[in-house]
Write a protein that holds these residues in place. Structure first.
Motif, mmCIF file in Angstrom:
data_model
loop_
_atom_site.group_PDB
_atom_site.id
_atom_site.type_symbol
_atom_site.label_atom_id
_atom_site.label_comp_id
_atom_site.label_asym_id
_atom_site.label_seq_id
_atom_site.Cartn_x
_atom_site.Cartn_y
_atom_site.Cartn_z
ATOM 1 N N TYR A 389 0.820 -1.210 0.000
ATOM 2 C CA TYR A 389 0.000 0.000 0.000
ATOM 3 C C TYR A 389 0.854 1.260 0.000
ATOM 4 O O TYR A 389 1.915 1.318 0.616
ATOM 5 N N THR A 390 0.329 2.299 -0.669
ATOM 6 C CA THR A 390 0.991 3.610 -0.665
ATOM 7 C C THR A 390 0.797 4.293 0.688
ATOM 8 O O THR A 390 1.668 5.022 1.154
ATOM 9 N N LEU A 391 -0.376 4.063 1.307
ATOM 10 C CA LEU A 391 -0.625 4.588 2.646
ATOM 11 C C LEU A 391 -0.143 3.570 3.670
ATOM 12 O O LEU A 391 -0.477 2.380 3.569
ATOM 13 N N ASP A 423 7.397 7.129 2.211
ATOM 14 C CA ASP A 423 8.545 7.745 1.549
ATOM 15 C C ASP A 423 9.679 6.734 1.388
ATOM 16 O O ASP A 423 10.800 7.078 1.044
ATOM 17 N N SER A 424 9.348 5.461 1.640
ATOM 18 C CA SER A 424 10.295 4.357 1.464
ATOM 19 C C SER A 424 9.493 3.075 1.326
ATOM 20 O O SER A 424 8.433 2.919 1.951
ATOM 21 N N LEU A 425 9.998 2.129 0.506
ATOM 22 C CA LEU A 425 9.303 0.846 0.331
ATOM 23 C C LEU A 425 9.749 -0.201 1.341
ATOM 24 O O LEU A 425 9.006 -1.146 1.629
ATOM 25 N N LEU A 426 10.949 -0.035 1.859
ATOM 26 C CA LEU A 426 11.547 -1.084 2.691
ATOM 27 C C LEU A 426 10.708 -1.453 3.916
ATOM 28 O O LEU A 426 10.537 -2.655 4.198
ATOM 29 N N ILE A 448 8.335 -2.676 -6.593
ATOM 30 C CA ILE A 448 8.656 -1.480 -7.371
ATOM 31 C C ILE A 448 7.434 -0.579 -7.304
ATOM 32 O O ILE A 448 6.332 -0.998 -7.663
ATOM 33 N N GLY A 449 7.619 0.630 -6.817
ATOM 34 C CA GLY A 449 6.457 1.501 -6.694
ATOM 35 C C GLY A 449 6.825 2.929 -6.371
ATOM 36 O O GLY A 449 8.001 3.294 -6.260
ATOM 37 N N ASP A 450 5.779 3.725 -6.208
ATOM 38 C CA ASP A 450 5.953 5.157 -5.948
ATOM 39 C C ASP A 450 6.113 5.444 -4.461
ATOM 40 O O ASP A 450 5.474 4.797 -3.627
ATOM 41 N N VAL A 451 6.951 6.399 -4.168
ATOM 42 C CA VAL A 451 7.023 6.981 -2.835
ATOM 43 C C VAL A 451 6.807 8.486 -2.993
ATOM 44 O O VAL A 451 6.979 9.038 -4.084
ATOM 45 N N VAL A 466 10.081 6.877 -8.041
ATOM 46 C CA VAL A 466 9.978 5.418 -8.180
ATOM 47 C C VAL A 466 11.158 4.762 -7.469
ATOM 48 O O VAL A 466 12.319 5.105 -7.733
ATOM 49 N N PHE A 467 10.842 3.817 -6.580
ATOM 50 C CA PHE A 467 11.871 3.078 -5.836
ATOM 51 C C PHE A 467 11.775 1.586 -6.175
ATOM 52 O O PHE A 467 10.719 1.090 -6.572
#
Length: 557
Positions: A389-391, A423-426, A448-451, A466-467
Motif C-alpha cells: 500500500y501507498t498509505l 517515503d520508502s518501500l523497505l 517497485i512503486g511510488d514513494v 519510483v523506488f
C-alpha cells in the motif's frame, strides 16, 4: 462508496410498472450503479457519491423513470407556502449559523419506510454533510410541538432534555457528549464546555441539539402524519443542497411539501425549500467533441429529458441549448456533467467504438519500460513481486525501523494503520515478511512503486519518485548475499560506473551496510537488517535487504 437497498416490490410500486430482477439490474448498470448484492426480492447497488439524489429509493426511481421513458423532463413538484416560522438568534452565529427547514404533510410510514428514511438521512450526512461537520439533518414528528421555532445558542451544561435512545432520563448537552453513544461519536463537532446550538418550539420543548441528536419529543413513528425537517450547518450552500435533495424525494412519492420561513437576526429572510431549477447551456459541438456523437437537436432534447433535465426551447439555438437543471442535481458543476448524463441516457453500450485518426502509435511510457526491465531482473534472481500500500503506518514506517522522517500525513486517516504516505518501500517489505511468518523459508520478495516526499520546489510541495526495494529472509541471509544481488541488478541494467561504500543507517547492522553511488551520487543502500528492527517486527531469522532510487538511474540507462 454509498450503497442503497432497492427492494423490487417497492421499486415497482413507485414505477407503476412491473420489472423483473434482471431488468432492474440492467437499468441500474445503465445509471452507473454497480450491483453490490443480489437477493430474490431486490438488489443493493453502489453508486457514485457525486449523486446524493440517489440516496433514497424515490430519488433513484426518479432517474429510472427517465431512462425507461415512463416520465421524462424536469420534475414539477407542487410546493405549498406554509405559515410556520423559525427565528434564528445571533447567539448561534459563531456555533452553527445556517438553518433551512421544510414541512412534509400526510406521510404514510411503516417500519421499513422509517428505516429507509433514516438510511437516506445518514447517507446525506456523509456525502453532503461530511459526516455532519458541514450539514446535519433533523426529522421530527410535528404532533407534540408548537411553532414558531427558535434556533439559538445555549450553555452546554443547561437545558436538560430527553434525547433519542433514552426512555426517561433528562441529559444536558454536556452529559450527552460525555455519556450518550451519539454524543461521544460527534462531540468533536461542538464545544461541550461552552455554548451549543439548540432548536426548540414556542414552549421550550427541544426538537434538536444539532449536529448531535434529536429530542425524544419529536420521535418519528408509524403514527406520524406530518414531518418537520431542519437542516443546519456551517456551509449555507451545502445546507440548501441537503434540504432540496431530501424534500424532493418526499415530493417524488407524492407527499405535500410545505415551505418554512426562516428569519435571521440581520433581517434576512429565507423561504425554503424552493425547488428552483438552475439554467445551464450545452453546446452540441462540445458534446460531439467529448462523446463523438452527432445527434440531431431532437435527439439531444430527448436524451436531456430522459436524464430528467428540462429543455428551454425558446432560449435554445443550434449552437447552444438552454438546459433546466433540477435543484436536487447538486452534482452539476460544469457543462461536461450534462454531457455525461446525455451519454448515460443514450447508453454507453450504444456508442460505437472507433479508432482515433491520429498519426502516432501508442507505446509503453519509458518509466514503465524501465520498471518492467527491473521486474524481469528480479524475477530472474528468484524474487517474488509484492504490491504494498501507498498509505502506511507511521509507527512501523519510522519507529519500528529506527528512523525519523517528515512524511506527507493524512488529516483524517481511517485508521492508524494508514495515516501517512510512504517515503520508502523497505518498511512495507519488512512488514510483509512479518505477515509471511507462517510460511516456509527462504523467502525473497521485492516491490517497485511510488514513494512521496516533501519537496518545496514543486507546486504541490511534494514529489513522486519510483523506488525498487527487495528483501531476503532465511537462516544464512547476510551482507555478501545482498551485495551479489545488487551487482546482478546493475549488471542487468547495463550500469557499470557505480561504486559501493561503507555506510551507516539506523535500519541496518553497523558495519554490514553500504551505500550505492553512481557518478558519485547516492542512489541506494543495502545490508543486513538491524537486530532491533527484526525484533520490532517479530522476525526470528536474519534479513538482508536493499533499496534503490530508480528515478535517479533512469537518465543513466
Amino acid at each position: 462508496m454509498p450503497v442503497i437497498d432497492l427492494p423490487l416490490k417497492r421499486v415497482n410500486e413507485l414505477l407503476g410498472k412491473q420489472l423483473s430482477l434482471e431488468e432492474l439490474e440492467e437499468y441500474c448498470l445503465q445509471l452507473g450503479a454497480d450491483i453490490d448484492d443480489k437477493r430474490e426480492d431486490g438488489v443493493k447497488v453502489e453508486y457514485n457519491p457525486n449523486r446524493p439524489d440517489f440516496s433514497s429509493v424515490p430519488g433513484f426511481v426518479r432517474a429510472l423513470k427517465g431512462i425507461m421513458n415512463i416520465e421524462t423532463g424536469l420534475p414539477n413538484y407542487p410546493l405549498k407556502k406554509g405559515s410556520l416560522k423559525v427565528k434564528v438568534e445571533k447567539t448561534v452565529e459563531p456555533l452553527r449559523p445556517f438553518i433551512q427547514c421544510a414541512v412534509v404533510r400526510n406521510v404514510h410510514l411503516t417500519k421499513e419506510s422509517i428505516a429507509e428514511l433514516m438510511n437516506t438521512q445518514e447517507t446525506i450526512h456523509w456525502v453532503v454533510g461530511r459526516d455532519r461537520k458541514k450539514v446535519s439533518i433533523g426529522i421530527h414528528d410535528m404532533r407534540d410541538i408548537t411553532p414558531p421555532f427558535r434556533y439559538y445558542g445555549e450553555k452546554a451544561d443547561s437545558h436538560a432534555f430527553i434525547p433519542l435512545g433514552e426512555e426517561s432520563r433528562k441529559m444536558t448537552p454536556k452529559e450527552i457528549c460525555e455519556e450518550h453513544p451519539k454524543g461521544i461519536k460527534y462531540a468533536h463537532l461542538v464545544n461541550k464546555d461552552g455554548s451549543v446550538p439548540f432548536l426548540v418550539d414556542s414552549k421550550g420543548g427541544v426538537l434538536s441539539f444539532p449536529p448531535i441528536i434529536n429530542g425524544i419529543l419529536t420521535l418519528v413513528t408509524e403514527k406520524t402524519k406530518d414531518l418537520f425537517i431542519d437542516v443546519t450547518g456551517t456551509d449555507e450552500q451545502a445546507v440548501k443542497n441537503a434540504l432540496e435533495i431530501l424534500t424532493s424525494s418526499f415530493a417524488e412519492e407524492g407527499y405535500q411539501v410545505e415551505q418554512v420561513t426562516v428569519e435571521y437576526p440581520d433581517k434576512k429572510t429565507l423561504i425554503t425549500p424552493t425547488f428552483q431549477p438552475s439554467t445551464w447551456y450545452l453546446r452540441p459541438k462540445y458534446l460531439k467533441e467529448v462523446l463523438g456523437l452527432d445527434l440531431t437537436q431532437e435527439e439531444l432534447f430527448k436524451n436531456l429529458e430522459r436524464s430528467r433535465f428540462g429543455v428551454i426551447k425558446k432560449e435554445s439555438t443550434r449552437k447552444k441549448i438552454a438546459v433546466s437543471v433540477p435543484s436536487y442535481r447538486v452534482d452539476i458543476l460544469h457543462e461536461v456533467d450534462i454531457v455525461e448524463d446525455v451519454a448515460i441516457s443514450y447508453g454507453y453500450h450504444n456508442i460505437e467504438a472507433i479508432l482515433d485518426n491520429i498519426h502516432t502509435i501508442g507505446e509503453e511510457h519509458p518509466v514503465i519500460k524501465r520498471q518492467n526491465q527491473c521486474r524481469d531482473i528480479m524475477v530472474g534472481l528468484g524474487f517474488i513481486e509484492v504490491v504494498t500500500y501507498t498509505l502506511v503506518s507511521k509507527e512501523w514506517q519510522y519507529t519500528k525501523m529506527r528512523t525519523k522522517g517528515t512524511p506527507v500525513e493524512l488529516l483524517n486517516p481511517v485508521s492508524k494503520e494508514y495515516n501517512i504516505v510512504r517515503d520508502s518501500l523497505l518498511p512495507s517489505l519488512i512488514n510483509t515478511l512479518k505477515q509471511n511468518k507462517p510460511y516456509t523459508l527462504p523467502q525473497r520478495i521485492f516491490d517497485i512503486g511510488d514513494v512521496v516526499r516533501i519537496n518545496d520546489a514543486y507546486e504541490t510541495k511534494t514529489s513522486r519518485e519510483v523506488f525498487l526495494s527487495g528483501a531476503t529472509i532465511h537462516s544464512k541471509a547476510d551482507f555478501v548475499e545482498v551485495k551479489a544481488i545488487i551487482e546482478a541488478i546493475f549488471r542487468g541494467l547495463g550500469i557499470n560506473n557505480y561504486t559501493l561504500e561503507s555506510a551507516s543507517h539506523p535500519s541496518f547492522f553497523e558495519g554490514r551496510c553500504a551505500k550505492i553511488l553512481v557518478d558519485k551520487e547516492p542512489v541506494g543502500v543495502f545490508g543486513e537488517i538491524h537486530p532491533e528492527v527484526l525484533n520490532n517486527f517479530e522476525l526470528e531469522n536474519p534479513v538482508a535487504a536493499f533499496e534503490i532510487e530508480l528515478e535517479k538511474l533512469f537518465p543513466k540507462l
